[in-house]
Design a protein around this motif. Structure first.
Motif, PDB file in Angstrom:
ATOM      1  N   UNK A  24       6.450   7.839  14.538  1.00 57.48           N
ATOM      2  CA  UNK A  24       5.162   8.530  14.654  1.00 57.48           C
ATOM      3  C   UNK A  24       4.497   8.695  13.296  1.00 57.48           C
ATOM      4  N   UNK A  25       5.287   9.037  12.266  1.00 56.75           N
ATOM      5  CA  UNK A  25       4.733   9.204  10.925  1.00 56.75           C
ATOM      6  C   UNK A  25       4.231   7.866  10.376  1.00 56.75           C
ATOM      7  N   UNK A  26       4.992   6.811  10.606  1.00 53.62           N
ATOM      8  CA  UNK A  26       4.570   5.488  10.144  1.00 53.62           C
ATOM      9  C   UNK A  26       3.306   5.053  10.868  1.00 53.62           C
ATOM     10  N   UNK A  27       3.270   5.257  12.174  1.00 54.20           N
ATOM     11  CA  UNK A  27       2.092   4.877  12.956  1.00 54.20           C
ATOM     12  C   UNK A  27       0.852   5.622  12.478  1.00 54.20           C
ATOM     13  N   UNK A  28       0.996   6.923  12.203  1.00 52.16           N
ATOM     14  CA  UNK A  28      -0.154   7.714  11.742  1.00 52.16           C
ATOM     15  C   UNK A  28      -0.638   7.224  10.389  1.00 52.16           C
ATOM     16  N   UNK A  29       0.285   6.910   9.487  1.00 46.75           N
ATOM     17  CA  UNK A  29      -0.085   6.457   8.146  1.00 46.75           C
ATOM     18  C   UNK A  29      -0.812   5.122   8.205  1.00 46.75           C
ATOM     19  N   UNK A  30      -0.271   4.183   8.963  1.00 43.76           N
ATOM     20  CA  UNK A  30      -0.869   2.852   9.025  1.00 43.76           C
ATOM     21  C   UNK A  30      -2.214   2.897   9.740  1.00 43.76           C
ATOM     22  N   UNK A  31      -2.296   3.697  10.799  1.00 50.04           N
ATOM     23  CA  UNK A  31      -3.572   3.831  11.502  1.00 50.04           C
ATOM     24  C   UNK A  31      -4.657   4.329  10.565  1.00 50.04           C
ATOM     25  N   UNK A  32      -4.327   5.345   9.753  1.00 54.73           N
ATOM     26  CA  UNK A  32      -5.280   5.885   8.794  1.00 54.73           C
ATOM     27  C   UNK A  32      -5.728   4.827   7.804  1.00 54.73           C
ATOM     28  N   UNK A  33      -4.780   4.031   7.321  1.00 54.21           N
ATOM     29  CA  UNK A  33      -5.103   3.033   6.300  1.00 54.21           C
ATOM     30  C   UNK A  33      -5.869   1.856   6.896  1.00 54.21           C
ATOM     31  N   UNK A  34      -5.521   1.444   8.111  1.00 47.37           N
ATOM     32  CA  UNK A  34      -6.236   0.320   8.722  1.00 47.37           C
ATOM     33  C   UNK A  34      -7.695   0.694   8.988  1.00 47.37           C
ATOM     34  N   UNK A  35      -7.946   1.929   9.357  1.00 48.55           N
ATOM     35  CA  UNK A  35      -9.314   2.353   9.612  1.00 48.55           C
ATOM     36  C   UNK A  35     -10.121   2.435   8.335  1.00 48.55           C
ATOM     37  N   UNK A  36      -9.423   2.570   7.212  1.00 48.16           N
ATOM     38  CA  UNK A  36     -10.122   2.651   5.912  1.00 48.16           C
ATOM     39  C   UNK A  36     -10.375   1.270   5.325  1.00 48.16           C
ATOM     40  N   UNK A  49       0.812  -1.210   0.000  1.00 51.11           N
ATOM     41  CA  UNK A  49       0.000   0.000   0.000  1.00 51.11           C
ATOM     42  C   UNK A  49       0.852   1.268   0.000  1.00 51.11           C
ATOM     43  N   UNK A  50       1.992   1.230   0.662  1.00 49.89           N
ATOM     44  CA  UNK A  50       2.856   2.407   0.709  1.00 49.89           C
ATOM     45  C   UNK A  50       4.262   2.014   1.128  1.00 49.89           C
ATOM     46  N   UNK A  51       5.208   2.904   0.813  1.00 46.73           N
ATOM     47  CA  UNK A  51       6.604   2.735   1.177  1.00 46.73           C
ATOM     48  C   UNK A  51       6.996   3.851   2.133  1.00 46.73           C
ATOM     49  N   UNK A  52       7.922   3.543   3.018  1.00 46.64           N
ATOM     50  CA  UNK A  52       8.450   4.556   3.917  1.00 46.64           C
ATOM     51  C   UNK A  52       9.950   4.663   3.702  1.00 46.64           C
ATOM     52  N   UNK A  53      10.410   5.880   3.488  1.00 43.39           N
ATOM     53  CA  UNK A  53      11.827   6.128   3.250  1.00 43.39           C
ATOM     54  C   UNK A  53      12.639   5.856   4.514  1.00 43.39           C
ATOM     55  N   UNK A  54      13.930   5.623   4.345  1.00 43.32           N
ATOM     56  CA  UNK A  54      14.788   5.497   5.518  1.00 43.32           C
ATOM     57  C   UNK A  54      14.691   6.746   6.389  1.00 43.32           C
ATOM     58  N   UNK A  55      14.727   6.537   7.685  1.00 48.13           N
ATOM     59  CA  UNK A  55      14.695   7.598   8.686  1.00 48.13           C
ATOM     60  C   UNK A  55      13.320   8.244   8.831  1.00 48.13           C
ATOM     61  N   UNK A  56      12.275   7.637   8.253  1.00 47.15           N
ATOM     62  CA  UNK A  56      10.917   8.095   8.561  1.00 47.15           C
ATOM     63  C   UNK A  56      10.661   7.820  10.040  1.00 47.15           C
ATOM     64  N   UNK A  57      10.047   8.751  10.728  1.00 50.36           N
ATOM     65  CA  UNK A  57       9.867   8.601  12.174  1.00 50.36           C
ATOM     66  C   UNK A  57       8.797   7.543  12.483  1.00 50.36           C
TER      67      UNK A  57
END
Length: 236
Positions: free
Chosen positions: A223-235, A213-221
């Motif tokens: 918190x940013x990963x958690x927010x992205x996945x939370x949004x997608x799981x709820x959808x 569904x998405x890629x995360x660059x190296x050094x992504x925090x």
């Protein structure tokens, strides 16, 4: 057609184009405003705008990927694989069917990047609370020569109790890497008898259907990963 008629026709065409341009600008401005006020928590305005455009056109756009890289329409990552987990059991992609995953390719002898990114995955899952329990963290080696199931078991246990370590033959690893378009190559530092592995370093969020569904660059925090996945799981 006389010159006068041609000139009149040209004026009508110019007027039509101008009106259509104004309407298009108004439409896009309206969609942008809707995206701004209706975006999901943690979702960027750009991702929300693309999602609204996709809804208007009937296109199948990927889910929002806040903090990550939005996959272009038509780009598919992931696919079938046959590997061996840290207990020595043969597994395929079907063993993970219906379970979202966070996948990372690396190797246990990695001096810095791999432990950093695996620690980020663990921290992101912890930051998600109970929702994080729905996501399986997966570490796939690109160094099967040294990363035996026993080595993988010891390694993944240092990062998260639910992390799955996958290894296999050189051919099996190559197949999995091709499916995810992972680059890797053996390199031998100067004045060293040992080798390292040069490799790409993205974290992949894989949906329950096995599609990235998405890629995360190296050094992504985390918190940013958690927010992205939370949004997608709820959808989902």
């Amino acid at each position: 057609m006389s010159p006068r008629q041609a000139a009149a026709y040209l004026r009508r065409m110019i007027r039509t184009v101008r009106i259509a341009s104004v309407l298009l600008v108004l439409l896009l401005g309206g969609v942008w405003a809707v995206a701004w006020f209706g975006r999901a928590p943690g979702e960027s305005v750009a991702d929300a705008f693309l999602r609204r455009i996709a809804a208007l056109t009937g296109s199948d756009m990927p889910a929002p990927s806040t903090g990550g890289i939005q996959l272009a329409q038509g780009v598919a990552l992931g696919g079938p694989f046959t590997l061996v987990d840290q207990t020595g059991r043969a597994v395929t992609e079907r063993d993970f069917s219906g379970r979202p995953m966070l996948v990372y390719f690396g190797f246990t002898y990695c001096p810095d990047v791999c432990p950093t990114e695996l620690g980020t995955i663990a921290a992101a899952l912890d930051a998600m609370g109970p929702l994080g329990e729905r996501v399986t963290p997966v570490f796939i080696t690109i160094d099967p020569e040294r990363d035996t199931p026993a080595a993988m078991a010891d390694y993944v246990s240092r990062f998260h109790p639910r992390m799955v370590g996958l290894t296999g033959s050189a051919e099996q690893i190559a197949q999995a890497a091709r499916a995810y378009r992972v680059y890797y190559a053996k390199v031998r530092p100067r004045d060293s008898t040992d080798y390292l592995m040069d490799h790409s370093s993205f974290i992949y969020f894989v949906g329950p259907d096995g599609r990235v569904r998405s890629l995360f660059r190296p050094e992504t925090t985390p918190e940013a990963i958690a927010a992205a996945i939370t949004s997608q799981l709820r959808a989902l």
